[in-house]
Enzyme design. Structure first.
Site, PDB file in Angstrom:
ATOM      1  N   PHE A   3       0.845  -1.198   0.000  1.00 14.09           N
ATOM      2  CA  PHE A   3       0.000   0.000   0.000  1.00 14.09           C
ATOM      3  C   PHE A   3       0.876   1.243   0.000  1.00 14.09           C
ATOM      4  CE2 PHE A   3      -4.285  -1.647   0.574  1.00 14.09           C
ATOM      5  CZ  PHE A   3      -3.991  -2.978   0.774  1.00 14.09           C
ATOM      6  N   ALA A   4       0.705   2.067  -1.030  1.00 17.17           N
ATOM      7  CA  ALA A   4       1.508   3.290  -1.141  1.00 17.17           C
ATOM      8  C   ALA A   4       0.544   4.471  -1.232  1.00 17.17           C
ATOM      9  CB  ALA A   4       2.407   3.210  -2.371  1.00 17.17           C
ATOM     10  N   GLY A  26      -0.757   8.318   0.042  1.00 19.20           N
ATOM     11  CA  GLY A  26      -0.227   9.593   0.533  1.00 19.20           C
ATOM     12  C   GLY A  26       1.276   9.657   0.336  1.00 19.20           C
ATOM     13  N   GLU A  28      -2.265  -4.519  13.443  1.00 17.72           N
ATOM     14  CA  GLU A  28      -1.236  -5.379  14.048  1.00 17.72           C
ATOM     15  C   GLU A  28      -1.777  -6.036  15.322  1.00 17.72           C
ATOM     16  OE1 GLU A  28       3.194  -4.642  13.915  1.00 17.72           O
ATOM     17  OE2 GLU A  28       2.740  -3.970  15.953  1.00 17.72           O
ATOM     18  N   HIS A  64       8.239  -9.951  15.259  1.00 19.14           N
ATOM     19  CA  HIS A  64       8.634  -8.544  15.326  1.00 19.14           C
ATOM     20  C   HIS A  64      10.052  -8.435  15.905  1.00 19.14           C
ATOM     21  CE1 HIS A  64       8.533  -4.296  16.265  1.00 19.14           C
ATOM     22  NE2 HIS A  64       7.340  -4.181  15.700  1.00 19.14           N
ATOM     23  N   GLY A  87      11.408  -6.130  17.529  1.00 24.79           N
ATOM     24  CA  GLY A  87      11.547  -5.295  18.715  1.00 24.79           C
ATOM     25  C   GLY A  87      11.314  -5.999  20.044  1.00 24.79           C
ATOM     26  N   TYR A  88      10.718  -7.186  20.009  1.00 24.82           N
ATOM     27  CA  TYR A  88      10.255  -7.778  21.281  1.00 24.82           C
ATOM     28  C   TYR A  88      10.625  -9.244  21.455  1.00 24.82           C
ATOM     29  CZ  TYR A  88       7.362  -3.625  20.820  1.00 24.82           C
ATOM     30  OH  TYR A  88       6.953  -2.337  20.642  1.00 24.82           O
ATOM     31  N   ASP A  94       4.637  -4.215   4.093  1.00 28.54           N
ATOM     32  CA  ASP A  94       4.689  -2.760   4.256  1.00 28.54           C
ATOM     33  C   ASP A  94       5.595  -2.143   3.196  1.00 28.54           C
ATOM     34  OD1 ASP A  94       2.965  -2.454   6.323  1.00 28.54           O
ATOM     35  OD2 ASP A  94       4.484  -1.984   7.844  1.00 28.54           O
ATOM     36  N   ASP A 110       7.143   0.792   3.342  1.00 26.35           N
ATOM     37  CA  ASP A 110       8.280   1.579   3.841  1.00 26.35           C
ATOM     38  C   ASP A 110       9.400   0.648   4.295  1.00 26.35           C
ATOM     39  OD1 ASP A 110       6.593   0.671   5.810  1.00 26.35           O
ATOM     40  OD2 ASP A 110       6.809   2.419   7.096  1.00 26.35           O
TER      41      ASP A 110
END
Ligand SMILES: *[C@@H]1O[C@H](CO)[C@@H](O)[C@H](O)[C@H]1NC(C)=O
Length: 301
Positions: free
Chosen positions: A69-70, A72, A251, A181, A183-184, A159, A161
């Site tokens: 999804f791109a 904006g 998420e 993920h 991060g966790y 994603d 980005d």
């Protein structure tokens, strides 16, 4: 280059027989866990033979779809995403990349290899990024129902980005695929940023949950991803009717779903790292990672 790859592979399989190191069940990686307690593989570098896996899936003549999804200002990430996907994402296989955007004229002209296709679809913009995020599940659901049903075998929802840095291929295929993920993954589950209000349909209780999965990458066979998208969309909408928005939107709903419906394959954080994070030693390869960005600059609210 694609055709060459396929030709070389066929040559290996047909003429030479496929050559790869002898598998072992007593020697392998010991610094990571490569199977979940429900016996789903956890994919880490060094736990699979790419040539072997590719030969299996070449015989099955599969087609893989990816959605991105791109909308904006996120359009600015699309060029790198598409160009690096050409280099690393299912190279040698039939791939259809579906780009959903509110600016179809701004989609970069990226040269796709033979057998790979870029499909651009228009979607409306939104004032709130949370809404864009919620609409994704609805669009994925509809795409599977109306377009993909008969000519795609697997789908990944990714994603925009982000960029590919290394192989993402057949080792990632499964019925229902989730990515851990970055991060966790060393934290106690009480620290996971699940939705913690029981009133939300994304709720995960303190003693529950397996891993914290990324909303930015998931996939599987069409039927499974359809079920996931439909369920997350409904739960999101039913929450919204009661004035609740889960902590991390889709998420959070995806994490609730994966707790109730265990993924059949789990991809290690190699499959969605974050550029601002230093690489941990157990991560030998970063395959796909989120680029550094300034949220204030690119989000509409
Ligand atoms: C592989 O699949 C494609 C697209 O679905 C089809 O056009 C092609 O004929 C198939 N090839 C073989 C060898 O079955």
């Amino acid at each position: 280059m694609n055709l060459k790859f396929v030709a070389v592979l066929l040559f290996l399989v047909v003429v030479l027989g496929l050559k790869y190191p002898q598998p072992s069940i007593t020697h392998g990686r010991t610094d990571v866990v490569s199977v979940t307690p429900w016996l789903a593989p956890v994919v880490w570098e060094g736990t699979f033979y790419p040539v072997l896996l590719d030969s299996i899936y070449q015989k099955r003549n599969i087609t893989v779809a990816a959605t991105v999804f791109a909308v904006g200002k996120y359009i600015r990430f699309l060029k790198d995403f598409l160009e690096t996907a050409e280099q690393h994402f299912f190279v040698g296989f039939r791939v259809k990349v579906y780009v959903f955007t509110d600016q179809p004229n701004e989609v970069p002209k990226v040269k796709m290899a033979a057998g790979r296709e870029l499909v651009v679809r228009s979607v409306p913009n939104s004032k709130r990024w949370q809404e864009i995020s919620a609409r994704r599940m609805e669009i994925i659901q509809t795409l599977i129902e109306e377009t993909l049903k008969n000519d795609v075998d697997y789908i990944f929802c990714l994603d925009v980005d982000s960029k590919f840095h290394s192989r993402w291929g057949t080792e990632s295929l499964g019925e229902l695929v989730a990515v851990i993920h970055p991060g966790y993954y060393k934290d106690d589950r009480s620290k996971f940023p699940y939705e913690r209000r029981p009133a939300s349909r994304a709720y995960v209780a303190p003693g529950e949950g397996d891993f914290y999965y990324c909303g930015g990458a998931f996939g599987g066979v069409l039927a499974e991803v359809h079920q996931l998208a439909q369920t997350c969309r409904k739960n999101f909408e039913d929450d919204a009717k009661e004035g609740i928005e889960a902590a991390w939107q889709e998420e959070s709903h995806l994490n609730r779903y994966m707790w109730l419906n265990k993924p059949s394959k789990v991809l290690s954080p190699e499959y969605l790292w974050q550029d601002f994070k230093a690489r941990n030693s157990e991560v030998r390869v970063i395959r796909f990672s989120g680029v550094i960005k300034n949220y204030n600059e690119i989000r509409p609210n």
